[in-house]
Design a protein around this motif. Structure first.
Motif, PDB file in Angstrom:
ATOM      1  N   LEU A  28       0.806  -1.212   0.000  1.00 37.05           N
ATOM      2  CA  LEU A  28       0.000   0.000   0.000  1.00 37.05           C
ATOM      3  C   LEU A  28       0.844   1.269   0.000  1.00 37.05           C
ATOM      4  O   LEU A  28       0.334   2.357  -0.296  1.00 37.05           O
ATOM      5  N   GLY A  29       2.124   1.140   0.349  1.00 37.47           N
ATOM      6  CA  GLY A  29       3.028   2.277   0.261  1.00 37.47           C
ATOM      7  C   GLY A  29       2.819   3.358   1.295  1.00 37.47           C
ATOM      8  O   GLY A  29       3.372   4.458   1.167  1.00 37.47           O
ATOM      9  N   ARG A  30       2.026   3.102   2.306  1.00 34.96           N
ATOM     10  CA  ARG A  30       1.790   4.068   3.372  1.00 34.96           C
ATOM     11  C   ARG A  30       2.574   3.665   4.614  1.00 34.96           C
ATOM     12  O   ARG A  30       2.890   2.496   4.803  1.00 34.96           O
ATOM     13  N   LEU A  31       2.840   4.634   5.481  1.00 38.24           N
ATOM     14  CA  LEU A  31       3.364   4.292   6.790  1.00 38.24           C
ATOM     15  C   LEU A  31       2.385   3.348   7.468  1.00 38.24           C
ATOM     16  O   LEU A  31       1.163   3.493   7.319  1.00 38.24           O
ATOM     17  N   PHE A  32       2.896   2.385   8.222  1.00 40.18           N
ATOM     18  CA  PHE A  32       1.992   1.482   8.936  1.00 40.18           C
ATOM     19  C   PHE A  32       1.053   2.263   9.850  1.00 40.18           C
ATOM     20  O   PHE A  32      -0.124   1.906   9.999  1.00 40.18           O
ATOM     21  N   THR A  33       1.552   3.326  10.449  1.00 39.78           N
ATOM     22  CA  THR A  33       0.709   4.128  11.340  1.00 39.78           C
ATOM     23  C   THR A  33      -0.370   4.891  10.592  1.00 39.78           C
ATOM     24  O   THR A  33      -1.285   5.440  11.212  1.00 39.78           O
ATOM     25  N   ALA A  34      -0.282   4.945   9.252  1.00 37.82           N
ATOM     26  CA  ALA A  34      -1.328   5.584   8.446  1.00 37.82           C
ATOM     27  C   ALA A  34      -2.332   4.563   7.944  1.00 37.82           C
ATOM     28  O   ALA A  34      -3.206   4.894   7.144  1.00 37.82           O
ATOM     29  N   LEU A  35      -2.222   3.317   8.419  1.00 33.41           N
ATOM     30  CA  LEU A  35      -3.123   2.257   7.978  1.00 33.41           C
ATOM     31  C   LEU A  35      -4.170   1.907   9.029  1.00 33.41           C
ATOM     32  O   LEU A  35      -4.785   0.841   8.975  1.00 33.41           O
ATOM     33  N   ALA A  36      -4.376   2.819   9.978  1.00 37.54           N
ATOM     34  CA  ALA A  36      -5.513   2.674  10.887  1.00 37.54           C
ATOM     35  C   ALA A  36      -6.786   2.923  10.088  1.00 37.54           C
ATOM     36  O   ALA A  36      -6.828   3.785   9.200  1.00 37.54           O
ATOM     37  N   TYR A  37      -7.824   2.143  10.369  1.00 36.19           N
ATOM     38  CA  TYR A  37      -9.077   2.288   9.640  1.00 36.19           C
ATOM     39  C   TYR A  37      -9.827   3.535  10.104  1.00 36.19           C
ATOM     40  O   TYR A  37     -10.141   3.670  11.292  1.00 36.19           O
ATOM     41  N   ARG A  38     -10.101   4.408   9.176  1.00 36.44           N
ATOM     42  CA  ARG A  38     -10.753   5.668   9.536  1.00 36.44           C
ATOM     43  C   ARG A  38     -12.101   5.449  10.241  1.00 36.44           C
ATOM     44  O   ARG A  38     -12.402   6.129  11.222  1.00 36.44           O
ATOM     45  N   PRO A  39     -12.956   4.519   9.780  1.00 34.08           N
ATOM     46  CA  PRO A  39     -14.231   4.313  10.481  1.00 34.08           C
ATOM     47  C   PRO A  39     -14.038   3.885  11.936  1.00 34.08           C
ATOM     48  O   PRO A  39     -14.843   4.251  12.800  1.00 34.08           O
ATOM     49  N   GLN A  40     -12.978   3.121  12.206  1.00 32.28           N
ATOM     50  CA  GLN A  40     -12.744   2.660  13.570  1.00 32.28           C
ATOM     51  C   GLN A  40     -12.206   3.779  14.451  1.00 32.28           C
ATOM     52  O   GLN A  40     -12.560   3.876  15.636  1.00 32.28           O
ATOM     53  N   VAL A  41     -11.350   4.615  13.889  1.00 30.69           N
ATOM     54  CA  VAL A  41     -10.855   5.765  14.651  1.00 30.69           C
ATOM     55  C   VAL A  41     -12.024   6.692  14.999  1.00 30.69           C
ATOM     56  O   VAL A  41     -12.107   7.224  16.124  1.00 30.69           O
ATOM     57  N   GLU A  42     -12.944   6.866  14.058  1.00 28.65           N
ATOM     58  CA  GLU A  42     -14.148   7.655  14.337  1.00 28.65           C
ATOM     59  C   GLU A  42     -14.969   7.021  15.442  1.00 28.65           C
ATOM     60  O   GLU A  42     -15.482   7.703  16.337  1.00 28.65           O
ATOM     61  N   LEU A  43     -15.107   5.694  15.386  1.00 26.77           N
ATOM     62  CA  LEU A  43     -15.893   4.988  16.395  1.00 26.77           C
ATOM     63  C   LEU A  43     -15.260   5.129  17.769  1.00 26.77           C
ATOM     64  O   LEU A  43     -15.967   5.369  18.762  1.00 26.77           O
ATOM     65  N   LEU A  44     -13.951   4.989  17.855  1.00 23.43           N
ATOM     66  CA  LEU A  44     -13.261   5.142  19.138  1.00 23.43           C
ATOM     67  C   LEU A  44     -13.509   6.536  19.720  1.00 23.43           C
ATOM     68  O   LEU A  44     -13.795   6.678  20.914  1.00 23.43           O
ATOM     69  N   GLY A  45     -13.392   7.555  18.878  1.00 22.86           N
ATOM     70  CA  GLY A  45     -13.627   8.917  19.345  1.00 22.86           C
ATOM     71  C   GLY A  45     -15.062   9.145  19.777  1.00 22.86           C
ATOM     72  O   GLY A  45     -15.327   9.800  20.795  1.00 22.86           O
ATOM     73  N   TYR A  46     -15.995   8.587  19.012  1.00 28.36           N
ATOM     74  CA  TYR A  46     -17.417   8.723  19.336  1.00 28.36           C
ATOM     75  C   TYR A  46     -17.731   8.061  20.681  1.00 28.36           C
ATOM     76  O   TYR A  46     -18.411   8.648  21.536  1.00 28.36           O
ATOM     77  N   LEU A  47     -17.225   6.854  20.868  1.00 34.10           N
ATOM     78  CA  LEU A  47     -17.466   6.156  22.134  1.00 34.10           C
ATOM     79  C   LEU A  47     -16.870   6.919  23.307  1.00 34.10           C
ATOM     80  O   LEU A  47     -17.497   7.050  24.371  1.00 34.10           O
ATOM     81  N   GLN A  48     -15.680   7.438  23.120  1.00 34.28           N
ATOM     82  CA  GLN A  48     -15.039   8.193  24.191  1.00 34.28           C
ATOM     83  C   GLN A  48     -15.865   9.417  24.572  1.00 34.28           C
ATOM     84  O   GLN A  48     -16.041   9.720  25.756  1.00 34.28           O
ATOM     85  N   ARG A  49     -16.401  10.099  23.576  1.00 32.59           N
ATOM     86  CA  ARG A  49     -17.236  11.283  23.857  1.00 32.59           C
ATOM     87  C   ARG A  49     -18.520  10.905  24.566  1.00 32.59           C
ATOM     88  O   ARG A  49     -19.123  11.745  25.258  1.00 32.59           O
ATOM     89  N   GLN A  50     -18.952   9.669  24.407  1.00 26.63           N
ATOM     90  CA  GLN A  50     -20.178   9.194  25.055  1.00 26.63           C
ATOM     91  C   GLN A  50     -19.893   8.516  26.398  1.00 26.63           C
ATOM     92  O   GLN A  50     -20.757   7.832  26.934  1.00 26.63           O
ATOM     93  N   GLY A  51     -18.712   8.729  26.927  1.00 31.81           N
ATOM     94  CA  GLY A  51     -18.403   8.241  28.262  1.00 31.81           C
ATOM     95  C   GLY A  51     -17.876   6.827  28.325  1.00 31.81           C
ATOM     96  O   GLY A  51     -17.784   6.241  29.412  1.00 31.81           O
ATOM     97  N   PHE A  52     -17.505   6.237  27.183  1.00 32.56           N
ATOM     98  CA  PHE A  52     -16.913   4.901  27.170  1.00 32.56           C
ATOM     99  C   PHE A  52     -15.408   5.003  27.450  1.00 32.56           C
ATOM    100  O   PHE A  52     -14.766   6.012  27.155  1.00 32.56           O
ATOM    101  N   LYS A  53     -14.870   3.925  27.986  1.00 33.13           N
ATOM    102  CA  LYS A  53     -13.427   3.778  28.133  1.00 33.13           C
ATOM    103  C   LYS A  53     -13.001   2.670  27.181  1.00 33.13           C
ATOM    104  O   LYS A  53     -13.427   1.520  27.325  1.00 33.13           O
TER     105      LYS A  53
END
Length: 306
Positions: free
Chosen positions: A133-158
């Motif tokens: 894919l030619g990207r840094l491995f750290t740039a291969l996080a799935y965008r939908p999952q990063v959004e989900l993690l942030g959304y859950l955190q804002r809703q009081g999840f750990k």
């Protein structure tokens, strides 16, 4: 309900299930309200939060380290299992499985302190790229999952990562890539020895596995390190099935999700044929076990960040 949440998720049953679940457990006067302290979400890492094909990132990291060690000690090139990993003998690597991969990674870092390992890992991650894919491995996080993690955190999840990958490697990037602090990472680990030298105490890695965080060991380590049963869990392989069923079978509202890699155009399509970490039983029995299957092809508008 926040209709603007999860913009990289397509409208459909998977996104709706997530939004409905979060609304239920966060509605204070509702019958399914869950106190913030019990809003625990656990996520596998490889193949759930970032790309794991053609092999887990741990392999490329261990291979890099092995090449450095082999330059100092050429005999490693003739000794198994190091020979197979140095030569990228895929049949032998697949036969060794995820545990074999971690055993090799552990051996390559024996004698290194935790602080030294952190520096090695961060240095490698700063420039290491995916071979296809030619990207840094750290740039291969799935965008939908990063959004989900942030959304859950804002809703009081750990949010916790519960992974078969090495705990120290994940801790080297989890906060920057996922917004998950290093103390919320549970993973495979090696035994360490405490040394006090020149006025400083350090933990030194040994070439011996302490815990391999896969399958039934995942619920065990959740109990040991988190101390609360998750109400939401997300995985992508049979190695995550015990965690998903542990989560789903608890009292009260529960949500267990399984990511199916069925998008060869934007990422990779695979399941049961990936011998290192196959998806077979969990996929075949998802409905019976009460697990929601998320299709990468159908449910994700975007896979990686632009």
């Amino acid at each position: 309900m926040d209709t603007t949440a999860l913009p990289s998720w397509n409208e459909g049953p998977a996104r709706q299930a997530l939004l409905d679940f979060v609304q239920r457990v966060t509605t204070v006067d509702g019958p399914d309200f869950v106190q913030p302290a019990d809003r625990i979400a656990t996520f596998d890492n490889d193949g759930t939060l970032w790309c794991e094909q053609p092999l887990q990132v741990q392999f490329f990291f261990a291979h890099h380290r092995l090449e450095q060690l082999a330059a100092q000690d050429p005999s490693l090139k003739q000794r198994q299992p190091f020979k197979a990993f140095l030569e990228r003998d895929m049949a032998a690597i697949h036969d060794a499985g995820m545990k074999g991969l971690f055993e090799v990674a552990a051996a390559t870092h024996a004698g290194v302190t935790e602080d030294e390992f952190e520096a090695i890992a961060r240095d490698w991650l700063s420039s290491a790229k995916h071979p296809k894919l030619g990207r840094l491995f750290t740039a291969l996080a799935y965008r939908p999952q990063v959004e989900l993690l942030g959304y859950l955190q804002r809703q009081g999840f750990k949010n916790f990562i519960v992974s078969g990958g090495g705990i120290d490697l994940i801790r080297a990037f989890s906060e920057e890539v996922y917004g998950i602090p290093r103390d919320q990472v549970v993973g495979s680990s090696v035994k360490t020895r405490f040394e006090f030298k020149d006025g400083r105490g350090d933990l030194v890695k040994l070439a011996e596995i302490d815990t391999f965080d896969d399958r039934e060991v995942k619920p065990h380590n959740i109990g040991l390190h988190i101390g609360r049963r998750p109400i939401l869990a997300f995985g992508n392989s049979d190695g995550d099935l015990a965690m998903l069923r542990y989560t789903r079978s608890g009292p009260g509202p529960r949500l267990a999700l399984l990511l199916h890699h069925d998008d060869a155009e934007r990422e990779f399509a695979y399941d049961r044929e990936f011998r290192i970490s196959p998806l077979a039983e969990a996929l075949d029995h998802a409905q019976e076990y009460g697990i929601d299957v998320v299709s990468m092809k159908r449910d994700w508008r975007q896979v990686f960040a632009a």
